[in-house]
Motif scaffolding. Structure first.
Motif, PDB file in Angstrom:
ATOM      1  N   ARG A  34      -6.051  -3.090  -7.714  1.00  0.00           N
ATOM      2  CA  ARG A  34      -5.385  -2.572  -6.507  1.00  0.00           C
ATOM      3  C   ARG A  34      -4.013  -3.247  -6.312  1.00  0.00           C
ATOM      4  O   ARG A  34      -3.020  -2.591  -5.982  1.00  0.00           O
ATOM      5  N   LYS A  35      -4.024  -4.558  -6.524  1.00  0.00           N
ATOM      6  CA  LYS A  35      -2.762  -5.319  -6.367  1.00  0.00           C
ATOM      7  C   LYS A  35      -1.733  -4.832  -7.373  1.00  0.00           C
ATOM      8  O   LYS A  35      -0.559  -4.640  -7.040  1.00  0.00           O
ATOM      9  N   ASP A  36      -2.182  -4.621  -8.634  1.00  0.00           N
ATOM     10  CA  ASP A  36      -1.262  -4.137  -9.661  1.00  0.00           C
ATOM     11  C   ASP A  36      -0.705  -2.771  -9.285  1.00  0.00           C
ATOM     12  O   ASP A  36       0.496  -2.490  -9.460  1.00  0.00           O
ATOM     13  N   ARG A  37      -1.606  -1.929  -8.758  1.00  0.00           N
ATOM     14  CA  ARG A  37      -1.182  -0.590  -8.350  1.00  0.00           C
ATOM     15  C   ARG A  37      -0.154  -0.659  -7.194  1.00  0.00           C
ATOM     16  O   ARG A  37       0.872   0.020  -7.210  1.00  0.00           O
ATOM     17  N   LEU A  38      -0.482  -1.521  -6.196  1.00  0.00           N
ATOM     18  CA  LEU A  38       0.434  -1.677  -5.060  1.00  0.00           C
ATOM     19  C   LEU A  38       1.780  -2.266  -5.504  1.00  0.00           C
ATOM     20  O   LEU A  38       2.851  -1.856  -5.042  1.00  0.00           O
ATOM     21  N   ASP A  39       1.698  -3.248  -6.433  1.00  0.00           N
ATOM     22  CA  ASP A  39       2.938  -3.839  -6.951  1.00  0.00           C
ATOM     23  C   ASP A  39       3.782  -2.802  -7.680  1.00  0.00           C
ATOM     24  O   ASP A  39       5.015  -2.762  -7.547  1.00  0.00           O
ATOM     25  N   LYS A  40       3.076  -1.953  -8.441  1.00  0.00           N
ATOM     26  CA  LYS A  40       3.793  -0.921  -9.168  1.00  0.00           C
ATOM     27  C   LYS A  40       4.443   0.069  -8.208  1.00  0.00           C
ATOM     28  O   LYS A  40       5.596   0.478  -8.388  1.00  0.00           O
ATOM     29  N   GLU A  41       3.644   0.469  -7.168  1.00  0.00           N
ATOM     30  CA  GLU A  41       4.187   1.381  -6.155  1.00  0.00           C
ATOM     31  C   GLU A  41       5.387   0.731  -5.450  1.00  0.00           C
ATOM     32  O   GLU A  41       6.399   1.385  -5.185  1.00  0.00           O
ATOM     33  N   LYS A  42       5.207  -0.554  -5.135  1.00  0.00           N
ATOM     34  CA  LYS A  42       6.295  -1.275  -4.458  1.00  0.00           C
ATOM     35  C   LYS A  42       7.546  -1.324  -5.337  1.00  0.00           C
ATOM     36  O   LYS A  42       8.669  -1.114  -4.863  1.00  0.00           O
ATOM     37  N   GLN A  43       7.342  -1.627  -6.626  1.00  0.00           N
ATOM     38  CA  GLN A  43       8.476  -1.665  -7.558  1.00  0.00           C
ATOM     39  C   GLN A  43       9.164  -0.303  -7.625  1.00  0.00           C
ATOM     40  O   GLN A  43      10.395  -0.209  -7.673  1.00  0.00           O
TER      41      GLN A  43
END
Length: 193
Positions: A34-43
């Motif tokens: 989830r964190k990776d997904r959120l980080d990717k979305e944030k990026q």
């Protein structure tokens, strides 16, 4: 039997612990995904935001450049108008200054004449003042002389009054003596037959 029971209990606890560890691991894995997904979305959002900011900045720079160009044109027009106004004002002031110079020359000439007249009048006043002071000294001398004469005259008047008193007294005495002699002569004549 007791040892067997403890062993079973231990195995149970071990199994529960393993299950618990597995659940924790699964949760950590899900959290990581989830964190990776959120980080990717944030990026991705940051990238889009940055691109938008870059685009907005380019637009702003373009508008600013256009505004600067317009302002420059306006300022150039204002500067030219200001320069023309200043030249016009300078011409007017130059004309006024020339008129003032002529007026000042006339005024200066007039004042010079007035000053010469005042100096002449001042000289006359000084001469009159000097003559007045001399006359005042003469009058003071005359007053001092008259005061001395008045003093002498007053003294002579006093002496005359004294003399007059003496003479009156003497006359009275003589009149009295004469009257007495006349009376005696009258008596003498009366005695003669």
């Amino acid at each position: 039997e007791k040892l067997e029971k403890e062993k079973l209990e231990k195995e149970k606890l071990e199994k529960e612990k393993q299950e618990q560890d597995k659940k924790i691991k699964d949760r950590q894995e899900k959290y990581k995904q989830r964190k990776d997904r959120l980080d990717k979305e944030k990026q991705e959002k940051d990238k889009q935001k940055k691109e938008k900011q870059e685009k907005d900045k380019q637009e702003e720079d373009k508008k600013e450049k256009e505004n600067q160009e317009k302002d420059k044109q306006k300022n150039d027009m204002r500067a030219k108008k200001r320069e023309a106004d200043l030249k016009k004002t300078l011409g007017e002031y130059t004309k006024k200054l020339s008129n003032w110079e002529h007026e000042f020359e006339d005024w200066s000439s007039l004042k010079s004449k007035e000053m010469a007249k005042l100096v002449s009048e001042e000289t006359n006043v000084e001469e009159q003042k000097s003559a007045f002071f001399k006359q005042r000294e003469r009058v003071r001398d005359e007053i001092a002389k008259l005061q001395l004469e008045n003093k002498d005259l007053t003294q002579k008047i006093a002496e005359s009054e004294t003399m007059k008193t003496r003479l009156i007294k003497k006359r009275h005495q003589m009149e009295a003596s004469t009257d007495e002699r006349l009376y005696e002569q009258k008596i003498e004549k009366a005695k003669i037959p």
